[in-house]
Scaffold this active site. Structure first.
Site, short mmCIF file in Angstrom:
data_model
loop_
_atom_site.label_atom_id
_atom_site.label_comp_id
_atom_site.label_asym_id
_atom_site.label_seq_id
_atom_site.Cartn_x
_atom_site.Cartn_y
_atom_site.Cartn_z
N THR A 48 0.80 -1.22 0.00
CA THR A 48 0.00 0.00 0.00
C THR A 48 0.84 1.28 0.00
OG1 THR A 48 -0.16 -0.23 2.41
CG2 THR A 48 -1.99 -1.08 1.10
N ASP A 49 2.16 1.14 0.14
CA ASP A 49 3.04 2.32 0.09
C ASP A 49 4.21 2.04 -0.86
OD1 ASP A 49 3.95 4.87 0.63
OD2 ASP A 49 5.03 4.27 2.44
N LEU A 50 3.89 1.59 -2.06
CA LEU A 50 4.95 1.26 -3.02
C LEU A 50 5.51 2.55 -3.62
CD1 LEU A 50 6.39 -1.17 -4.30
CD2 LEU A 50 4.76 -1.04 -6.19
N ARG A 104 0.95 4.45 -8.22
CA ARG A 104 1.57 5.11 -7.07
C ARG A 104 3.09 5.17 -7.25
NH1 ARG A 104 -0.12 5.95 -1.79
NH2 ARG A 104 1.55 6.19 -0.26
N ASN A 152 11.11 2.62 -1.03
CA ASN A 152 10.91 1.25 -0.53
C ASN A 152 11.39 0.18 -1.50
OD1 ASN A 152 9.81 2.17 1.86
ND2 ASN A 152 7.72 2.20 1.06
#
Length: 236
Positions: A166-168, A204, A172
């Site tokens: 959910t935070d690509l 994203r 990261n």
């Protein structure tokens, strides 16, 4: 294999091949400092400690809330079951991905301590050796088409396991000294059915490249997205 050790209001899940005797000391930075095994630290929402466990180097993180709410209840979360805790879910997600051949940090151990209706949590995972995130690398110069292809390939492998990161973003994704691709930071990520979210993950990531172009003038252009997309598509 991930094992479980429960004592009172506390549960520790751990890799039995790396840890013989699970102990809450493993999650105490002062313990590692006394042993003179602290390799360094990094500041984020809290402090991540890098420690030498003998068999491997590890990153130790205490779960902390962000935003305005985090100032009120810094590190406490509502308890709805041991298997619903963030530390347990992140540890098991990493274990699944590792077994599926996705390059993620090896899960070492997680601790959850319950107090009334809330809990606190800590996580120990492998520290990826000689690795930098894409922001640091792209500040120095361009990446090859092959590197972008391999990034797309690794994301595709992750999505094959139906794991929604959910935070690509490009903070990261790491490259090590052998140019191997690693994906990190799986807090609040999850397994999810269907396909619609996969396109959102990639969108994203692409926005992250564009954003860091403006912030740090990284060496990236729209054309670099094509080999990444190809590497991703070839996994399906």
């Amino acid at each position: 294999m991930i094992k479980q050790y429960k004592q009172g209001n506390q549960v520790i899940w751990y890799d039995g091949s790396l840890i013989d005797q699970p102990s809450e000391l493993l999650f105490d930075p002062s313990y590692w400092q006394q042993q003179q095994r602290v390799l360094g630290s990094a500041q984020g929402r809290g402090t991540t400690w890098f420690v030498d466990m003998g068999q491997c180097h590890a990153a130790l993180r205490h779960y902390r809330r962000g935003g305005l709410f985090g100032k009120l209840v810094e590190d406490k979360y509502l308890f709805t079951g041991w298997d619903q805790t963030r530390a347990y879910q992140e540890l098991m997600l990493l274990d699944q991905l590792k077994q599926a051949g996705v390059n993620v940090p090896k899960p070492i151990a997680a601790k959850v301590e319950k107090s009334g209706l809330t809990y606190t949590a800590d996580l120990l995972i492998e520290k990826i050796a000689d690795a930098q995130d894409l922001v640091a690398i792209l500040k120095q110069g361009k990446l090859s088409e092959q590197a972008y292809y391999q990034i797309g390939e690794m994301i595709g492998k992750m999505h094959q396991q139906q794991v929604n990161h959910t935070d690509l973003n490009i903070h990261n994704i790491l490259l090590d000294s052998d140019q191997a691709v690693w994906i990190i930071d799986f807090d609040k990520c999850r397994k999810e059915a269907g396909e619609h979210w996969k396109k959102k993950n990639l969108g994203r990531l692409k926005r992250s490249f564009a954003k860091e172009c403006q912030r740090f003038a990284i060496h990236w252009s729209e054309n670099d997205w094509l080999p990444l997309q190809q590497g991703y598509s070839d996994q399906f």
